[in-house]
Design a protein around this motif. Structure first.
Motif, mmCIF file in Angstrom:
data_model
loop_
_atom_site.group_PDB
_atom_site.id
_atom_site.type_symbol
_atom_site.label_atom_id
_atom_site.label_comp_id
_atom_site.label_asym_id
_atom_site.label_seq_id
_atom_site.Cartn_x
_atom_site.Cartn_y
_atom_site.Cartn_z
ATOM 1 N N GLY A 78 61.723 -27.284 21.574
ATOM 2 C CA GLY A 78 61.633 -25.927 22.112
ATOM 3 C C GLY A 78 61.155 -24.927 21.067
ATOM 4 N N TRP A 79 60.398 -25.408 20.102
ATOM 5 C CA TRP A 79 59.880 -24.557 19.022
ATOM 6 C C TRP A 79 58.454 -24.155 19.391
ATOM 7 C CZ3 TRP A 79 58.375 -26.877 13.581
ATOM 8 C CH2 TRP A 79 57.866 -25.858 12.760
ATOM 9 N N THR A 80 58.234 -22.862 19.603
ATOM 10 C CA THR A 80 56.910 -22.377 19.987
ATOM 11 C C THR A 80 56.109 -22.066 18.728
ATOM 12 O OG1 THR A 80 57.872 -21.450 21.982
ATOM 13 C CG2 THR A 80 55.689 -20.638 21.355
ATOM 14 N N ILE A 81 55.038 -22.831 18.555
ATOM 15 C CA ILE A 81 54.154 -22.636 17.389
ATOM 16 C C ILE A 81 52.840 -22.066 17.895
ATOM 17 C CG2 ILE A 81 52.781 -23.876 15.662
ATOM 18 C CD1 ILE A 81 55.027 -25.891 15.372
ATOM 19 N N ASP A 82 52.329 -21.063 17.212
ATOM 20 C CA ASP A 82 50.982 -20.555 17.488
ATOM 21 C C ASP A 82 49.999 -21.446 16.723
ATOM 22 O OD1 ASP A 82 48.546 -19.263 17.386
ATOM 23 O OD2 ASP A 82 49.385 -17.277 16.913
ATOM 24 N N PRO A 83 49.127 -22.196 17.428
ATOM 25 C CA PRO A 83 48.207 -23.089 16.716
ATOM 26 C C PRO A 83 47.356 -22.363 15.677
ATOM 27 C CG PRO A 83 48.116 -23.500 19.078
ATOM 28 C CD PRO A 83 48.964 -22.270 18.882
ATOM 29 N N GLY A 84 47.184 -21.073 15.856
ATOM 30 C CA GLY A 84 46.424 -20.291 14.877
ATOM 31 C C GLY A 84 47.195 -20.051 13.585
ATOM 32 N N ARG A 85 48.473 -20.430 13.583
ATOM 33 C CA ARG A 85 49.283 -20.255 12.376
ATOM 34 C C ARG A 85 49.670 -21.615 11.782
ATOM 35 N NH1 ARG A 85 52.994 -15.064 14.331
ATOM 36 N NH2 ARG A 85 51.425 -13.490 13.756
ATOM 37 N N VAL A 86 48.764 -22.568 11.908
ATOM 38 C CA VAL A 86 48.983 -23.916 11.373
ATOM 39 C C VAL A 86 47.865 -24.194 10.365
ATOM 40 C CG1 VAL A 86 48.987 -26.378 11.951
ATOM 41 C CG2 VAL A 86 50.091 -24.722 13.498
ATOM 42 N N ALA A 87 48.231 -24.402 9.111
ATOM 43 C CA ALA A 87 47.226 -24.672 8.068
ATOM 44 C C ALA A 87 47.274 -26.159 7.707
ATOM 45 C CB ALA A 87 47.514 -23.824 6.835
ATOM 46 N N PRO A 88 46.183 -26.900 7.967
ATOM 47 C CA PRO A 88 46.169 -28.331 7.620
ATOM 48 C C PRO A 88 46.158 -28.520 6.109
ATOM 49 C CG PRO A 88 44.341 -27.739 9.084
ATOM 50 C CD PRO A 88 44.939 -26.468 8.594
ATOM 51 N N VAL A 89 46.902 -29.507 5.645
ATOM 52 C CA VAL A 89 46.934 -29.898 4.231
ATOM 53 C C VAL A 89 46.936 -31.426 4.186
ATOM 54 C CG1 VAL A 89 48.070 -27.824 3.302
ATOM 55 C CG2 VAL A 89 49.469 -29.666 4.240
ATOM 56 N N PRO A 90 46.578 -32.012 3.034
ATOM 57 C CA PRO A 90 46.494 -33.476 3.005
ATOM 58 C C PRO A 90 47.839 -34.185 3.163
ATOM 59 C CG PRO A 90 45.358 -32.515 1.133
ATOM 60 C CD PRO A 90 46.058 -31.401 1.810
ATOM 61 N N ASP A 91 48.881 -33.620 2.602
ATOM 62 C CA ASP A 91 50.193 -34.253 2.758
ATOM 63 C C ASP A 91 51.260 -33.192 2.494
ATOM 64 O OD1 ASP A 91 50.463 -34.116 -0.052
ATOM 65 O OD2 ASP A 91 49.735 -36.165 -0.335
ATOM 66 N N VAL A 92 52.498 -33.576 2.704
ATOM 67 C CA VAL A 92 53.576 -32.593 2.553
ATOM 68 C C VAL A 92 53.682 -32.142 1.098
ATOM 69 C CG1 VAL A 92 56.095 -32.316 2.673
ATOM 70 C CG2 VAL A 92 54.833 -33.286 4.607
ATOM 71 N N GLY A 93 53.477 -33.092 0.165
ATOM 72 C CA GLY A 93 53.546 -32.720 -1.251
ATOM 73 C C GLY A 93 52.540 -31.635 -1.593
ATOM 74 N N VAL A 94 51.301 -31.809 -1.150
ATOM 75 C CA VAL A 94 50.274 -30.781 -1.408
ATOM 76 C C VAL A 94 50.676 -29.472 -0.716
ATOM 77 C CG1 VAL A 94 47.884 -30.101 -0.962
ATOM 78 C CG2 VAL A 94 48.388 -32.402 -1.803
ATOM 79 N N GLY A 95 51.192 -29.570 0.497
ATOM 80 C CA GLY A 95 51.614 -28.360 1.219
ATOM 81 C C GLY A 95 52.684 -27.601 0.440
ATOM 82 N N MET A 96 53.671 -28.334 -0.070
ATOM 83 C CA MET A 96 54.764 -27.672 -0.801
ATOM 84 C C MET A 96 54.221 -27.028 -2.089
ATOM 85 S SD MET A 96 57.520 -28.216 1.097
ATOM 86 C CE MET A 96 59.018 -28.026 0.142
ATOM 87 N N VAL A 97 53.346 -27.740 -2.786
ATOM 88 C CA VAL A 97 52.806 -27.213 -4.048
ATOM 89 C C VAL A 97 51.936 -25.983 -3.783
ATOM 90 C CG1 VAL A 97 51.176 -27.742 -5.905
ATOM 91 C CG2 VAL A 97 52.986 -29.378 -5.326
ATOM 92 N N GLU A 98 51.067 -26.066 -2.780
ATOM 93 C CA GLU A 98 50.204 -24.910 -2.481
ATOM 94 C C GLU A 98 51.041 -23.694 -2.082
ATOM 95 O OE1 GLU A 98 47.138 -24.524 -3.182
ATOM 96 O OE2 GLU A 98 46.689 -26.596 -3.706
ATOM 97 N N VAL A 99 52.091 -23.938 -1.292
ATOM 98 C CA VAL A 99 52.943 -22.812 -0.881
ATOM 99 C C VAL A 99 53.656 -22.227 -2.094
ATOM 100 C CG1 VAL A 99 55.027 -22.238 0.412
ATOM 101 C CG2 VAL A 99 53.186 -23.507 1.531
ATOM 102 N N LEU A 100 54.136 -23.085 -2.977
ATOM 103 C CA LEU A 100 54.793 -22.560 -4.190
ATOM 104 C C LEU A 100 53.827 -21.702 -5.006
ATOM 105 C CD1 LEU A 100 56.984 -25.604 -5.284
ATOM 106 C CD2 LEU A 100 57.799 -23.328 -4.622
ATOM 107 N N ARG A 101 52.580 -22.142 -5.098
ATOM 108 C CA ARG A 101 51.572 -21.316 -5.801
ATOM 109 C C ARG A 101 51.420 -19.959 -5.107
ATOM 110 N NH1 ARG A 101 48.938 -25.386 -8.841
ATOM 111 N NH2 ARG A 101 48.262 -27.036 -7.446
ATOM 112 N N LEU A 102 51.322 -19.997 -3.764
ATOM 113 C CA LEU A 102 51.129 -18.740 -3.018
ATOM 114 C C LEU A 102 52.309 -17.792 -3.217
ATOM 115 C CD1 LEU A 102 49.798 -20.171 0.381
ATOM 116 C CD2 LEU A 102 48.473 -19.035 -1.416
ATOM 117 N N LEU A 103 53.493 -18.378 -3.411
ATOM 118 C CA LEU A 103 54.693 -17.551 -3.577
ATOM 119 C C LEU A 103 54.887 -17.118 -5.033
ATOM 120 C CD1 LEU A 103 57.096 -19.504 -1.191
ATOM 121 C CD2 LEU A 103 55.947 -17.312 -0.743
ATOM 122 N N GLY A 104 53.928 -17.472 -5.888
ATOM 123 C CA GLY A 104 53.991 -17.013 -7.291
ATOM 124 C C GLY A 104 55.115 -17.654 -8.072
#
Ligand SMILES: Cc1ncc(COP(=O)(O)O)c(C=O)c1O
Length: 380
Positions: A78-104
């Motif tokens: 029952g989680w409504t996701i806007d497909p426009g707010r989904v950023a593809p990444v190669p794997d979860v590890g890359v996703g976590m690292v990229e997000v950490l970079r974005l968060l400074g």
């Protein structure tokens, strides 16, 4: 046909993935989190068609991956996701690292709760952050240590990394606890990043609460999700970062543009098929994993009564308390050296893992039985 098919012992040994090729052939691998399961039929078909058609170029994940994920999240949670707010990444590890970079996170504290998946330390180190550990508490059930988290949040860390469900202990944080976490994060202005790779793998009767469904969470949190763990697609490289509000989407939109070219095309195709057409297979898999944990409980009671454990709520991983065997990595080493069975050493998941090991039950009943027999032999 939706029933998951697990490899026979011989078929499993023919696999060439990290699980099966890290150790010498006489070692039974029950460590890294891959399953010995045949792909869900819709996933097999899409991959076979792509190979037959030499359709092996770059991935085009937008918008199809987000749409498929949104359908899956709505049906399952029952989680409504806007497909426009989904950023593809190669794997979860890359996703976590990229997000950490974005968060400074460079040069700043990043908080998380051991015992936890060991790359949490590596991801923080990769961006030059400082790991701050606030261990889970365990009073018979696992919990976040909210008072200790409040002290850590008062230091204004760059982020808190949640593991939901929690690897290695298989715990699923409940909605009230997540609401308390969101309240703290909001009060102290600490972004939350939720690794939800194991979310599809709750055991029957258990329910996961995706962090972004908690009231107020979308304003402070991002989620990193993937079909890779539940559908055994890790080598195909596809995951996604999800935001649920304009402010967090503004963070996500600062992702370097080339990241979208890095997921694997076959991973994107397989993930879309998994998210779209494989619910019945996934439910049957969850049932099969529940059976494995039943088998494990019987085998441990019969053959390894000195090992204590608690049935997990999610994942295909069992967190085994072997402190009667020894502290530190001694149980892991004994199982490997004398039983020729490779489990994960508990210390890999942080100091609270001393004397524990993590066992992967995502295999056939035959290999699970052999694994426990080898562990028992090691202690004889
Ligand atoms: C909690 C958790 N996060 C991330 C990963 C790795 O995911 P990926 O291979 O997509 O980086 C795993 C793998 O087991 C995991 O258990």
């Amino acid at each position: 046909m939706t029933t998951p098919v697990f490899d026979s012992p011989d078929a499993a040994r023919r696999r060439r993935s990290a699980k099966w090729r890290t150790h010498p052939a006489d070692v039974l691998p029950m460590f890294v989190a891959e399953m010995d399961v045949a792909l869900a039929p819709p996933v097999q078909r899409v991959l076979a068609d792509a190979v037959a058609g030499s359709d092996t170029g770059y991935a085009m994940a937008v918008p199809a991956l987000g749409e498929a994920l949104a359908g899956f999240a709505e049906r399952r949670w029952g989680w409504t996701i806007d497909p426009g707010r989904v950023a593809p990444v190669p794997d979860v590890g890359v996703g976590m690292v990229e997000v950490l970079r974005l968060l400074g996170a460079a040069g700043r504290p990043v908080v998380f709760s051991p015992p936890v998946y060991s790359p949490f330390w590596n991801w923080v180190a990769e961006v030059g952050g400082q790991a701050v550990e606030v261990p889970l508490t365990d009073d018979g059930s696992w919990r976040l240590d909210l008072p200790a988290l409040e002290l850590a949040f008062a230091q204004r860390p760059a982020a808190y990394l949640l593991c939901n469900p929690h690897n290695p202990v298989g715990w699923v944080p409940g909605p009230a606890e997540l609401a308390a976490l969101v309240e703290l994060a909001t009060r102290y202005g600490v972004p939350l990043v939720s690794d939800e790779i194991h979310a599809p793998l709750t055991l029957p009767g258990e329910t996961v609460t995706p962090l972004l469904t908690v009231p107020g969470a979308a304003d402070v949190a991002l989620a990193v999700v993937s079909a890779s763990k539940a559908f055994n697609l890790a080598g195909l490289k596809c995951a996604a970062v999800v935001s649920g509000s304009a402010p967090m989407q503004a963070v996500l939109e600062r992702m370097p543009p080339d990241v979208r070219w890095r997921p694997g095309h076959l991973g994107v195709l397989a993930s879309i098929a998994a998210f779209t057409d494989a619910d019945a297979w996934l439910d049957a898999l969850r049932g099969a994993l529940a059976d494995r944990f039943d088998v494990l409980g019987h085998l441990l009671a019969e053959q390894l009564p000195q090992v204590r454990w608690r049935r997990p709520q999610a994942t295909f991983l069992a967190w085994l308390d072997c402190r009667e065997v020894g502290e530190g990595d001694a149980p892991f080493q004994q199982f490997l050296d004398r039983g020729r069975v490779a489990v994960e050493p508990g210390l890999k998941f942080g100091a609270p893992g001393s004397g524990f090991v993590r066992l992967n039950v995502g295999t056939s009943p035959e290999l699970l039985t052999e694994g426990v027999a080898r562990m028992a032999t090691a202690l004889r």
